[in-house]
Design a protein around this motif. Structure first.
Motif, PDB file in Angstrom:
ATOM      1  N   SER A 199      48.638  43.579  40.054  1.00 41.88           N
ATOM      2  CA  SER A 199      48.571  42.869  41.328  1.00 41.88           C
ATOM      3  C   SER A 199      47.713  43.700  42.266  1.00 41.88           C
ATOM      4  CB  SER A 199      49.972  42.684  41.919  1.00 41.88           C
ATOM      5  OG  SER A 199      49.911  42.010  43.165  1.00 41.88           O
ATOM      6  N   SER A 200      46.811  43.055  42.977  1.00 43.74           N
ATOM      7  CA  SER A 200      45.959  43.821  43.882  1.00 43.74           C
ATOM      8  C   SER A 200      46.628  44.066  45.229  1.00 43.74           C
ATOM      9  CB  SER A 200      44.618  43.105  44.089  1.00 43.74           C
ATOM     10  OG  SER A 200      44.759  41.961  44.908  1.00 43.74           O
ATOM     11  N   ARG A 201      47.540  43.203  45.622  1.00 44.49           N
ATOM     12  CA  ARG A 201      48.236  43.348  46.908  1.00 44.49           C
ATOM     13  C   ARG A 201      49.681  43.780  46.733  1.00 44.49           C
ATOM     14  NH1 ARG A 201      44.707  42.899  51.456  1.00 44.49           N
ATOM     15  NH2 ARG A 201      42.787  42.419  50.357  1.00 44.49           N
ATOM     16  N   SER A 202      50.251  43.505  45.574  1.00 48.55           N
ATOM     17  CA  SER A 202      51.618  43.885  45.250  1.00 48.55           C
ATOM     18  C   SER A 202      52.586  43.460  46.360  1.00 48.55           C
ATOM     19  CB  SER A 202      51.695  45.388  44.969  1.00 48.55           C
ATOM     20  OG  SER A 202      52.942  45.724  44.407  1.00 48.55           O
ATOM     21  N   HIS A 203      53.392  44.400  46.861  1.00 49.46           N
ATOM     22  CA  HIS A 203      54.433  44.074  47.842  1.00 49.46           C
ATOM     23  C   HIS A 203      53.945  44.236  49.278  1.00 49.46           C
ATOM     24  CE1 HIS A 203      57.840  43.276  45.234  1.00 49.46           C
ATOM     25  NE2 HIS A 203      57.539  44.331  44.510  1.00 49.46           N
ATOM     26  N   GLN A 204      52.675  44.006  49.522  1.00 49.45           N
ATOM     27  CA  GLN A 204      52.158  44.195  50.881  1.00 49.45           C
ATOM     28  C   GLN A 204      52.934  43.379  51.912  1.00 49.45           C
ATOM     29  OE1 GLN A 204      47.849  44.031  51.527  1.00 49.45           O
ATOM     30  NE2 GLN A 204      48.219  42.964  53.447  1.00 49.45           N
ATOM     31  N   ALA A 205      53.334  42.168  51.551  1.00 51.93           N
ATOM     32  CA  ALA A 205      54.076  41.324  52.498  1.00 51.93           C
ATOM     33  C   ALA A 205      55.358  42.011  52.947  1.00 51.93           C
ATOM     34  CB  ALA A 205      54.391  39.975  51.864  1.00 51.93           C
ATOM     35  N   PRO A 212      49.414  36.978  48.319  1.00 50.68           N
ATOM     36  CA  PRO A 212      48.625  37.728  49.292  1.00 50.68           C
ATOM     37  C   PRO A 212      48.547  37.127  50.685  1.00 50.68           C
ATOM     38  CG  PRO A 212      47.163  36.343  48.033  1.00 50.68           C
ATOM     39  CD  PRO A 212      48.580  36.032  47.555  1.00 50.68           C
ATOM     40  N   ILE A 213      49.235  36.016  50.911  1.00 44.15           N
ATOM     41  CA  ILE A 213      49.076  35.344  52.201  1.00 44.15           C
ATOM     42  C   ILE A 213      50.007  35.991  53.217  1.00 44.15           C
ATOM     43  CG2 ILE A 213      49.224  33.133  53.418  1.00 44.15           C
ATOM     44  CD1 ILE A 213      48.364  31.805  50.795  1.00 44.15           C
ATOM     45  N   THR A 214      49.443  36.976  53.913  1.00 44.46           N
ATOM     46  CA  THR A 214      50.157  37.756  54.925  1.00 44.46           C
ATOM     47  C   THR A 214      49.274  37.828  56.175  1.00 44.46           C
ATOM     48  OG1 THR A 214      49.217  39.947  54.453  1.00 44.46           O
ATOM     49  CG2 THR A 214      51.030  39.201  53.037  1.00 44.46           C
TER      50      THR A 214
END
Length: 386
Positions: free
Chosen positions: A86-92, A178-180
């Protein structure tokens, strides 16, 4: 050693299963809608699976479980390899945590300690470890991150694990939610976001539309798959991963590294350009990516080859995009049907774009992914000849 795909699941804005997403893609439908998930940001076109941004852990668990079921395997799979990227992983979750911390500090003493009991579970590699726990795997666990090339890198790493004899089967793929607010703000600041929709390779394309999604595969040695009489979607013929190291977010003007990656993939797969029946393009609908990609396709395939991008239908799922593209390539091989380039109305480039579903003899395909930082990934897929 031949490596084949015996199980797939895919969740996207087109549907919550592989079959539903494929049906809607072939029908020319798009999951892109004007959405307003964050009150602090203006509405814009997005490709959400439901009305609210998805939860990464839920997506991962769901697609892994369904892919294993599709492959006809039973848990636990102790000897199975795991490669989930995952490129964004748990960014949210990190953004939520930051809002929580700074929100409290605005109103309370700055020295107050915030309990972060589960912070380890939100580190970038934890999704791969969670999958290992989910399936009972005790073999190799990898968590690749290579921007938008992550999905293809995951498949390539699983392919290598099986080729090296590290395991007979592997769960591989990529998951992206990735929608954050930060992701949207960042792409907006770059001027990369579309205003009305995603139109890959179109003369009037506006930029990318962020999407969320996941695609996971069960890879096996052909010997293992045949021994248990598993259904086979197709074969991984070869791959290439290269980096042009040109600029953080601008593609190399002459695409030298991307061209080299495609040539290397063809060589490793024992294919020539004329053997390729279909190319699933990266096709982000941004000005520079589509221009450079069209130029390299014209350079490498002067004889012409069928091309489409599915991001007009699914949105750009960043690290998961190559995994989604691979699933659609395997479905094209399975059904002998090429998916259309949804959103393309007025092509700017002289390529053989698939604008409506096209039936034909499809033996070999390429899936392309080009990520920020000059990450260039290519995977070749073909029908498995028993």
């Amino acid at each position: 050693m031949d490596v084949v795909v015996t199980g797939i699941d895919l969740v996207s804005s087109l549907g919550t299963s592989l079959e539903t997403s494929w049906y809607n893609l072939v029908a020319g439908n798009s999951g892109v809608r004007v959405q307003h998930p964050f009150p602090e940001l203006k509405p814009r076109p997005l490709a959400l699976i439901t009305r609210q941004p998805a939860k990464l852990s839920y997506l991962t668990q769901r697609v892994v479980s369904s892919a294993i079921k599709d492959a006809g395997l039973q848990l636990p799979l102790s000897e199975c390899g795991v490669v989930i990227g995952s490129s964004r992983s748990h960014q949210a979750l990190w953004e939520d945590l930051a809002r929580q911390i700074y929100g409290q500090r605005d109103q309370q003493d700055d020295t107050q300690v915030i309990k972060l009991e589960h912070w380890l579970e939100t580190l970038p590699h934890q999704q791969a470890i969670a999958v290992a726990h989910q399936i009972g795997a005790k073999n190799t666990v990898l968590a690749p991150m290579a921007a938008c090339a992550t999905g293809l890198w995951a498949i390539a790493q699983a392919y290598e694990l099986i080729q090296m004899g590290q395991c007979q089967s592997a769960i591989a793929g990529a998951v992206e939610a990735p929608i954050t607010p930060l992701t949207l703000a960042g792409f907006q600041q770059m001027g990369a976001l579309a205003q009305t929709g995603a139109y890959p390779f179109d003369r009037y394309r506006e930029g990318l539309v962020l999407g969320e999604g996941a695609a996971v595969f069960v890879l096996e040695s052909a010997k293992s798959a045949q021994k248990r009489q598993a259904k086979i979607y197709g074969q991984i013929l070869g791959f290439s991963l290269m980096c042009d190291a040109y600029h953080p977010n601008t593609p190399e003007p002459r695409s030298k590294s991307a061209i080299a990656a495609i040539k290397q993939c063809l060589e490793r797969s024992k294919l020539s350009p004329t053997d390729i029946d279909y190319i699933h393009a990266h096709g982000t609908a941004t000005k520079l990516n589509d221009q450079n990609e069209a130029n390299l396709l014209q350079t490498l395939f002067p004889q012409g080859v069928a091309v489409s991008s599915t991001k007009g239908a699914t949105g750009h799922t960043l690290g998961a995009s190559g995994a989604l593209g691979t699933a659609f390539c395997l479905m094209a091989l399975h059904h002998q049907l090429l998916p259309p380039c949804v959103g393309l109305q007025a092509p700017e480039f002289d390529l053989d774009f698939v604008t409506t579903p096209r039936q034909g003899r499809i033996h070999s395909t390429l899936c392309l992914s080009f990520g920020f930082g000059g990450q260039n990934a290519v995977v070749a897929l073909g029908k498995f000849n028993h």
